[in-house]
Design an enzyme around this catalytic site. Structure first.
Site, PDB file in Angstrom:
ATOM      1  N   HIS A 119       1.206  -0.922  -0.436  1.00 23.50           N
ATOM      2  CA  HIS A 119      -0.245  -0.066  -0.242  1.00 23.50           C
ATOM      3  C   HIS A 119       1.538   1.166   0.089  1.00 23.50           C
ATOM      4  CE1 HIS A 119      -2.895   2.933   1.980  1.00 23.50           C
ATOM      5  NE2 HIS A 119      -3.605   2.049   1.372  1.00 23.50           N
ATOM      6  N   ASP A 175       2.848  -4.716   8.303  1.00 30.63           N
ATOM      7  CA  ASP A 175       1.525  -3.608   7.850  1.00 30.63           C
ATOM      8  C   ASP A 175       0.762  -4.349   8.644  1.00 30.63           C
ATOM      9  OD1 ASP A 175      -0.745  -2.619   6.735  1.00 30.63           O
ATOM     10  OD2 ASP A 175       0.033  -1.768   4.782  1.00 30.63           O
ATOM     11  N   GLN A 192      -4.665  -5.467   7.249  1.00 30.84           N
ATOM     12  CA  GLN A 192      -5.421  -6.960   6.737  1.00 30.84           C
ATOM     13  C   GLN A 192      -5.067  -7.914   7.281  1.00 30.84           C
ATOM     14  OE1 GLN A 192      -7.762  -5.873   3.973  1.00 30.84           O
ATOM     15  NE2 GLN A 192      -7.188  -3.659   4.123  1.00 30.84           N
ATOM     16  N   LYS A 245     -11.290  -1.255   9.584  1.00 32.79           N
ATOM     17  CA  LYS A 245     -10.940  -2.250   9.266  1.00 32.79           C
ATOM     18  C   LYS A 245     -11.384  -3.589  10.274  1.00 32.79           C
ATOM     19  CE  LYS A 245      -7.078  -0.338   5.778  1.00 32.79           C
ATOM     20  NZ  LYS A 245      -8.459  -0.241   4.996  1.00 32.79           N
ATOM     21  N   CYS A 291      -4.526   2.173  -3.898  1.00 30.05           N
ATOM     22  CA  CYS A 291      -3.207   2.770  -3.465  1.00 30.05           C
ATOM     23  C   CYS A 291      -2.409   2.286  -3.037  1.00 30.05           C
ATOM     24  CB  CYS A 291      -3.769   3.137  -1.889  1.00 30.05           C
ATOM     25  SG  CYS A 291      -4.700   4.379  -1.389  1.00 30.05           S
TER      26      CYS A 291
END
Length: 406
Positions: A121, A198, A201, A224, A361
């Site tokens: 991302h 990261d 997700q 999220k 993104c």
């Protein structure tokens, strides 16, 4: 897991869009919020609204207890060794920028390497581009396989003793690739590098144990994972966080201020300058309670089955291109031949089906895929096989409509 029963806990899903029942397939962008989270935030503002760590009055004490109670819930959720390792941020982007601006600029120098992938991302690319520009370091990319995955052999060949930072997503927000974080962390550490993950997700969809992964930093967002927008977490190993300087200065993150110099509070508060996102933290704590009640392993297994089902169904459509590996998280990114993904998303919306369209993104990844944009359907605990069937039916109708137009 009874996804239909869980769906009843999300009021927003009980509505029609363009005369059709809503089928929400954009949880990778943001998840919907269950009743317990909505009620927790509402109760905070109705009963306990006050600033934290300041007043000794009752409301201030209640607010502080809720805020710090949420931090302890996060600690347990990711199995951090201490609440000192849990920093509240505005989200994944702020968390990554904190590490890049504080740790990166202080520890990376000319001739060093920063290793990432083309699947990242923008929030995990641009901060490292800036560190490389400021320090003179080299930005390197682990090569991608044909399906967009990476191999440990390529990771070993890319990460060298000159590497200072490895920054990689737990799960790709476009391809659904689940990266072998634990193994990559070992490769990084064997070369003297630190690893930032990261987890935007990852944390919402699977059990995360930062001590087992042995990652140095792990960043994720509340919105999220059923929590409000504007709240996120940076996990960092205590020793690293203690060595890092804060990047925001002001009230509450200080220990003592004199005319010409100041000292900082201990962890985690030295990274939380100003009035924090109190209601967001309360909502995040309630979201974690909600997720734990269902069970992260249960959620993950449900989504794995959905991922298999959606791949089986969507590939029955002629003229569809699906991107990413076979073994994936519960999202599917695709294009219909000769139909722009924005037109696909608009057509699906006319049937009440919400999907994402664009570059997500991830423009370097779009370039690697040789496309300008894609459509993406992403699933969560409240989605069912019937939602997948509705998606496929909507795509068939969309294909037929644009086939007739052209």
């Amino acid at each position: 897991m009874d996804a239909k029963a869980i769906r009843q806990m999300f009021p927003i899903l009980d509505q029609e869009i363009n005369g059709h029942p809503l089928v929400y397939l954009d949880s990778s962008a943001t998840s919907q919020k269950p009743i317990p989270v909505i009620e927790a935030v509402d109760n905070y503002y109705r009963q306990n609204n006050a600033n934290v760590h300041r007043g000794v009055h009752t409301l201030g004490s209640r607010a502080t207890d809720q805020y710090e109670g949420a931090r302890e819930k996060v600690r347990r959720f990711i199995n951090a060794s201490s609440t000192a390792e849990v920093i509240f941020t505005r989200g994944t982007t702020t968390a990554i920028n904190t590490v890049a601006s504080s740790f990166g600029r202080a520890n990376v120098k000319a001739g060093d390497e920063i290793v990432i992938t083309q699947t990242e991302h923008h929030s995990n690319i641009i901060p490292w581009q800036q560190v490389a520009k400021v320090t003179g370091a080299t930005l390197k990319f682990i090569p991608l396989q044909e399906d967009g995955s990476i191999t440990l052999e390529d990771a070993r060949n890319t990460i060298t003793p000159n590497t200072k930072v490895v920054a990689i997503a737990h799960v790709s927000n476009v391809l659904g690739t689940i990266h072998p974080i634990k193994e990559i962390a070992k490769i990084a550490h064997d070369n003297g590098a630190v690893i930032l993950v990261d987890g935007a997700q990852g944390a919402p969809h699977m059990k995360v144990d930062v001590q087992d992964l042995d990652c140095d930093f792990y960043a994720f967002s509340g919105h999220k994972m059923c929590a409000p927008t504007g709240i996120g977490v940076l996990y960092g190993k205590k020793q690293l966080l203690e060595e890092m300087e804060p990047i925001e200065f002001g009230g509450e993150m200080i220990d003592f201020v004199n005319l010409y110099d100041s000292t900082w509070k201990e962890l985690p508060w030295k990274f939380e300058g100003g009035t924090p996102i109190i209601a967001g933290a309360v909502g995040l704590g309630a979201a974690i309670d909600f997720l734990n009640e269902i069970g992260m392993d249960t959620i993950h297994e449900h989504e794995k089955k959905l991922a298999v089902y959606v791949m089986e169904r969507i590939r029955t459509i002629d003229g569809i291109n699906v991107y990413g590996p076979e073994n994936r998280a519960s999202l599917v990114t695709f294009n219909l031949d000769d139909v722009h993904p924005h037109d696909v998303a608009t057509a699906l919306d006319s049937y009440g089906i919400a999907v994402r369209a664009g570059h997500h993104c991830c423009q370097p990844l779009m370039k690697w895929l040789n496309v300008a944009a894609t459509a993406r359907a992403s699933f969560y605990m409240y989605n069912t096989e019937e939602d997948v069937d509705q998606l496929v039916d909507g795509l068939l109708k969309t294909k037929e409509f644009f086939g007739n137009v052209f």
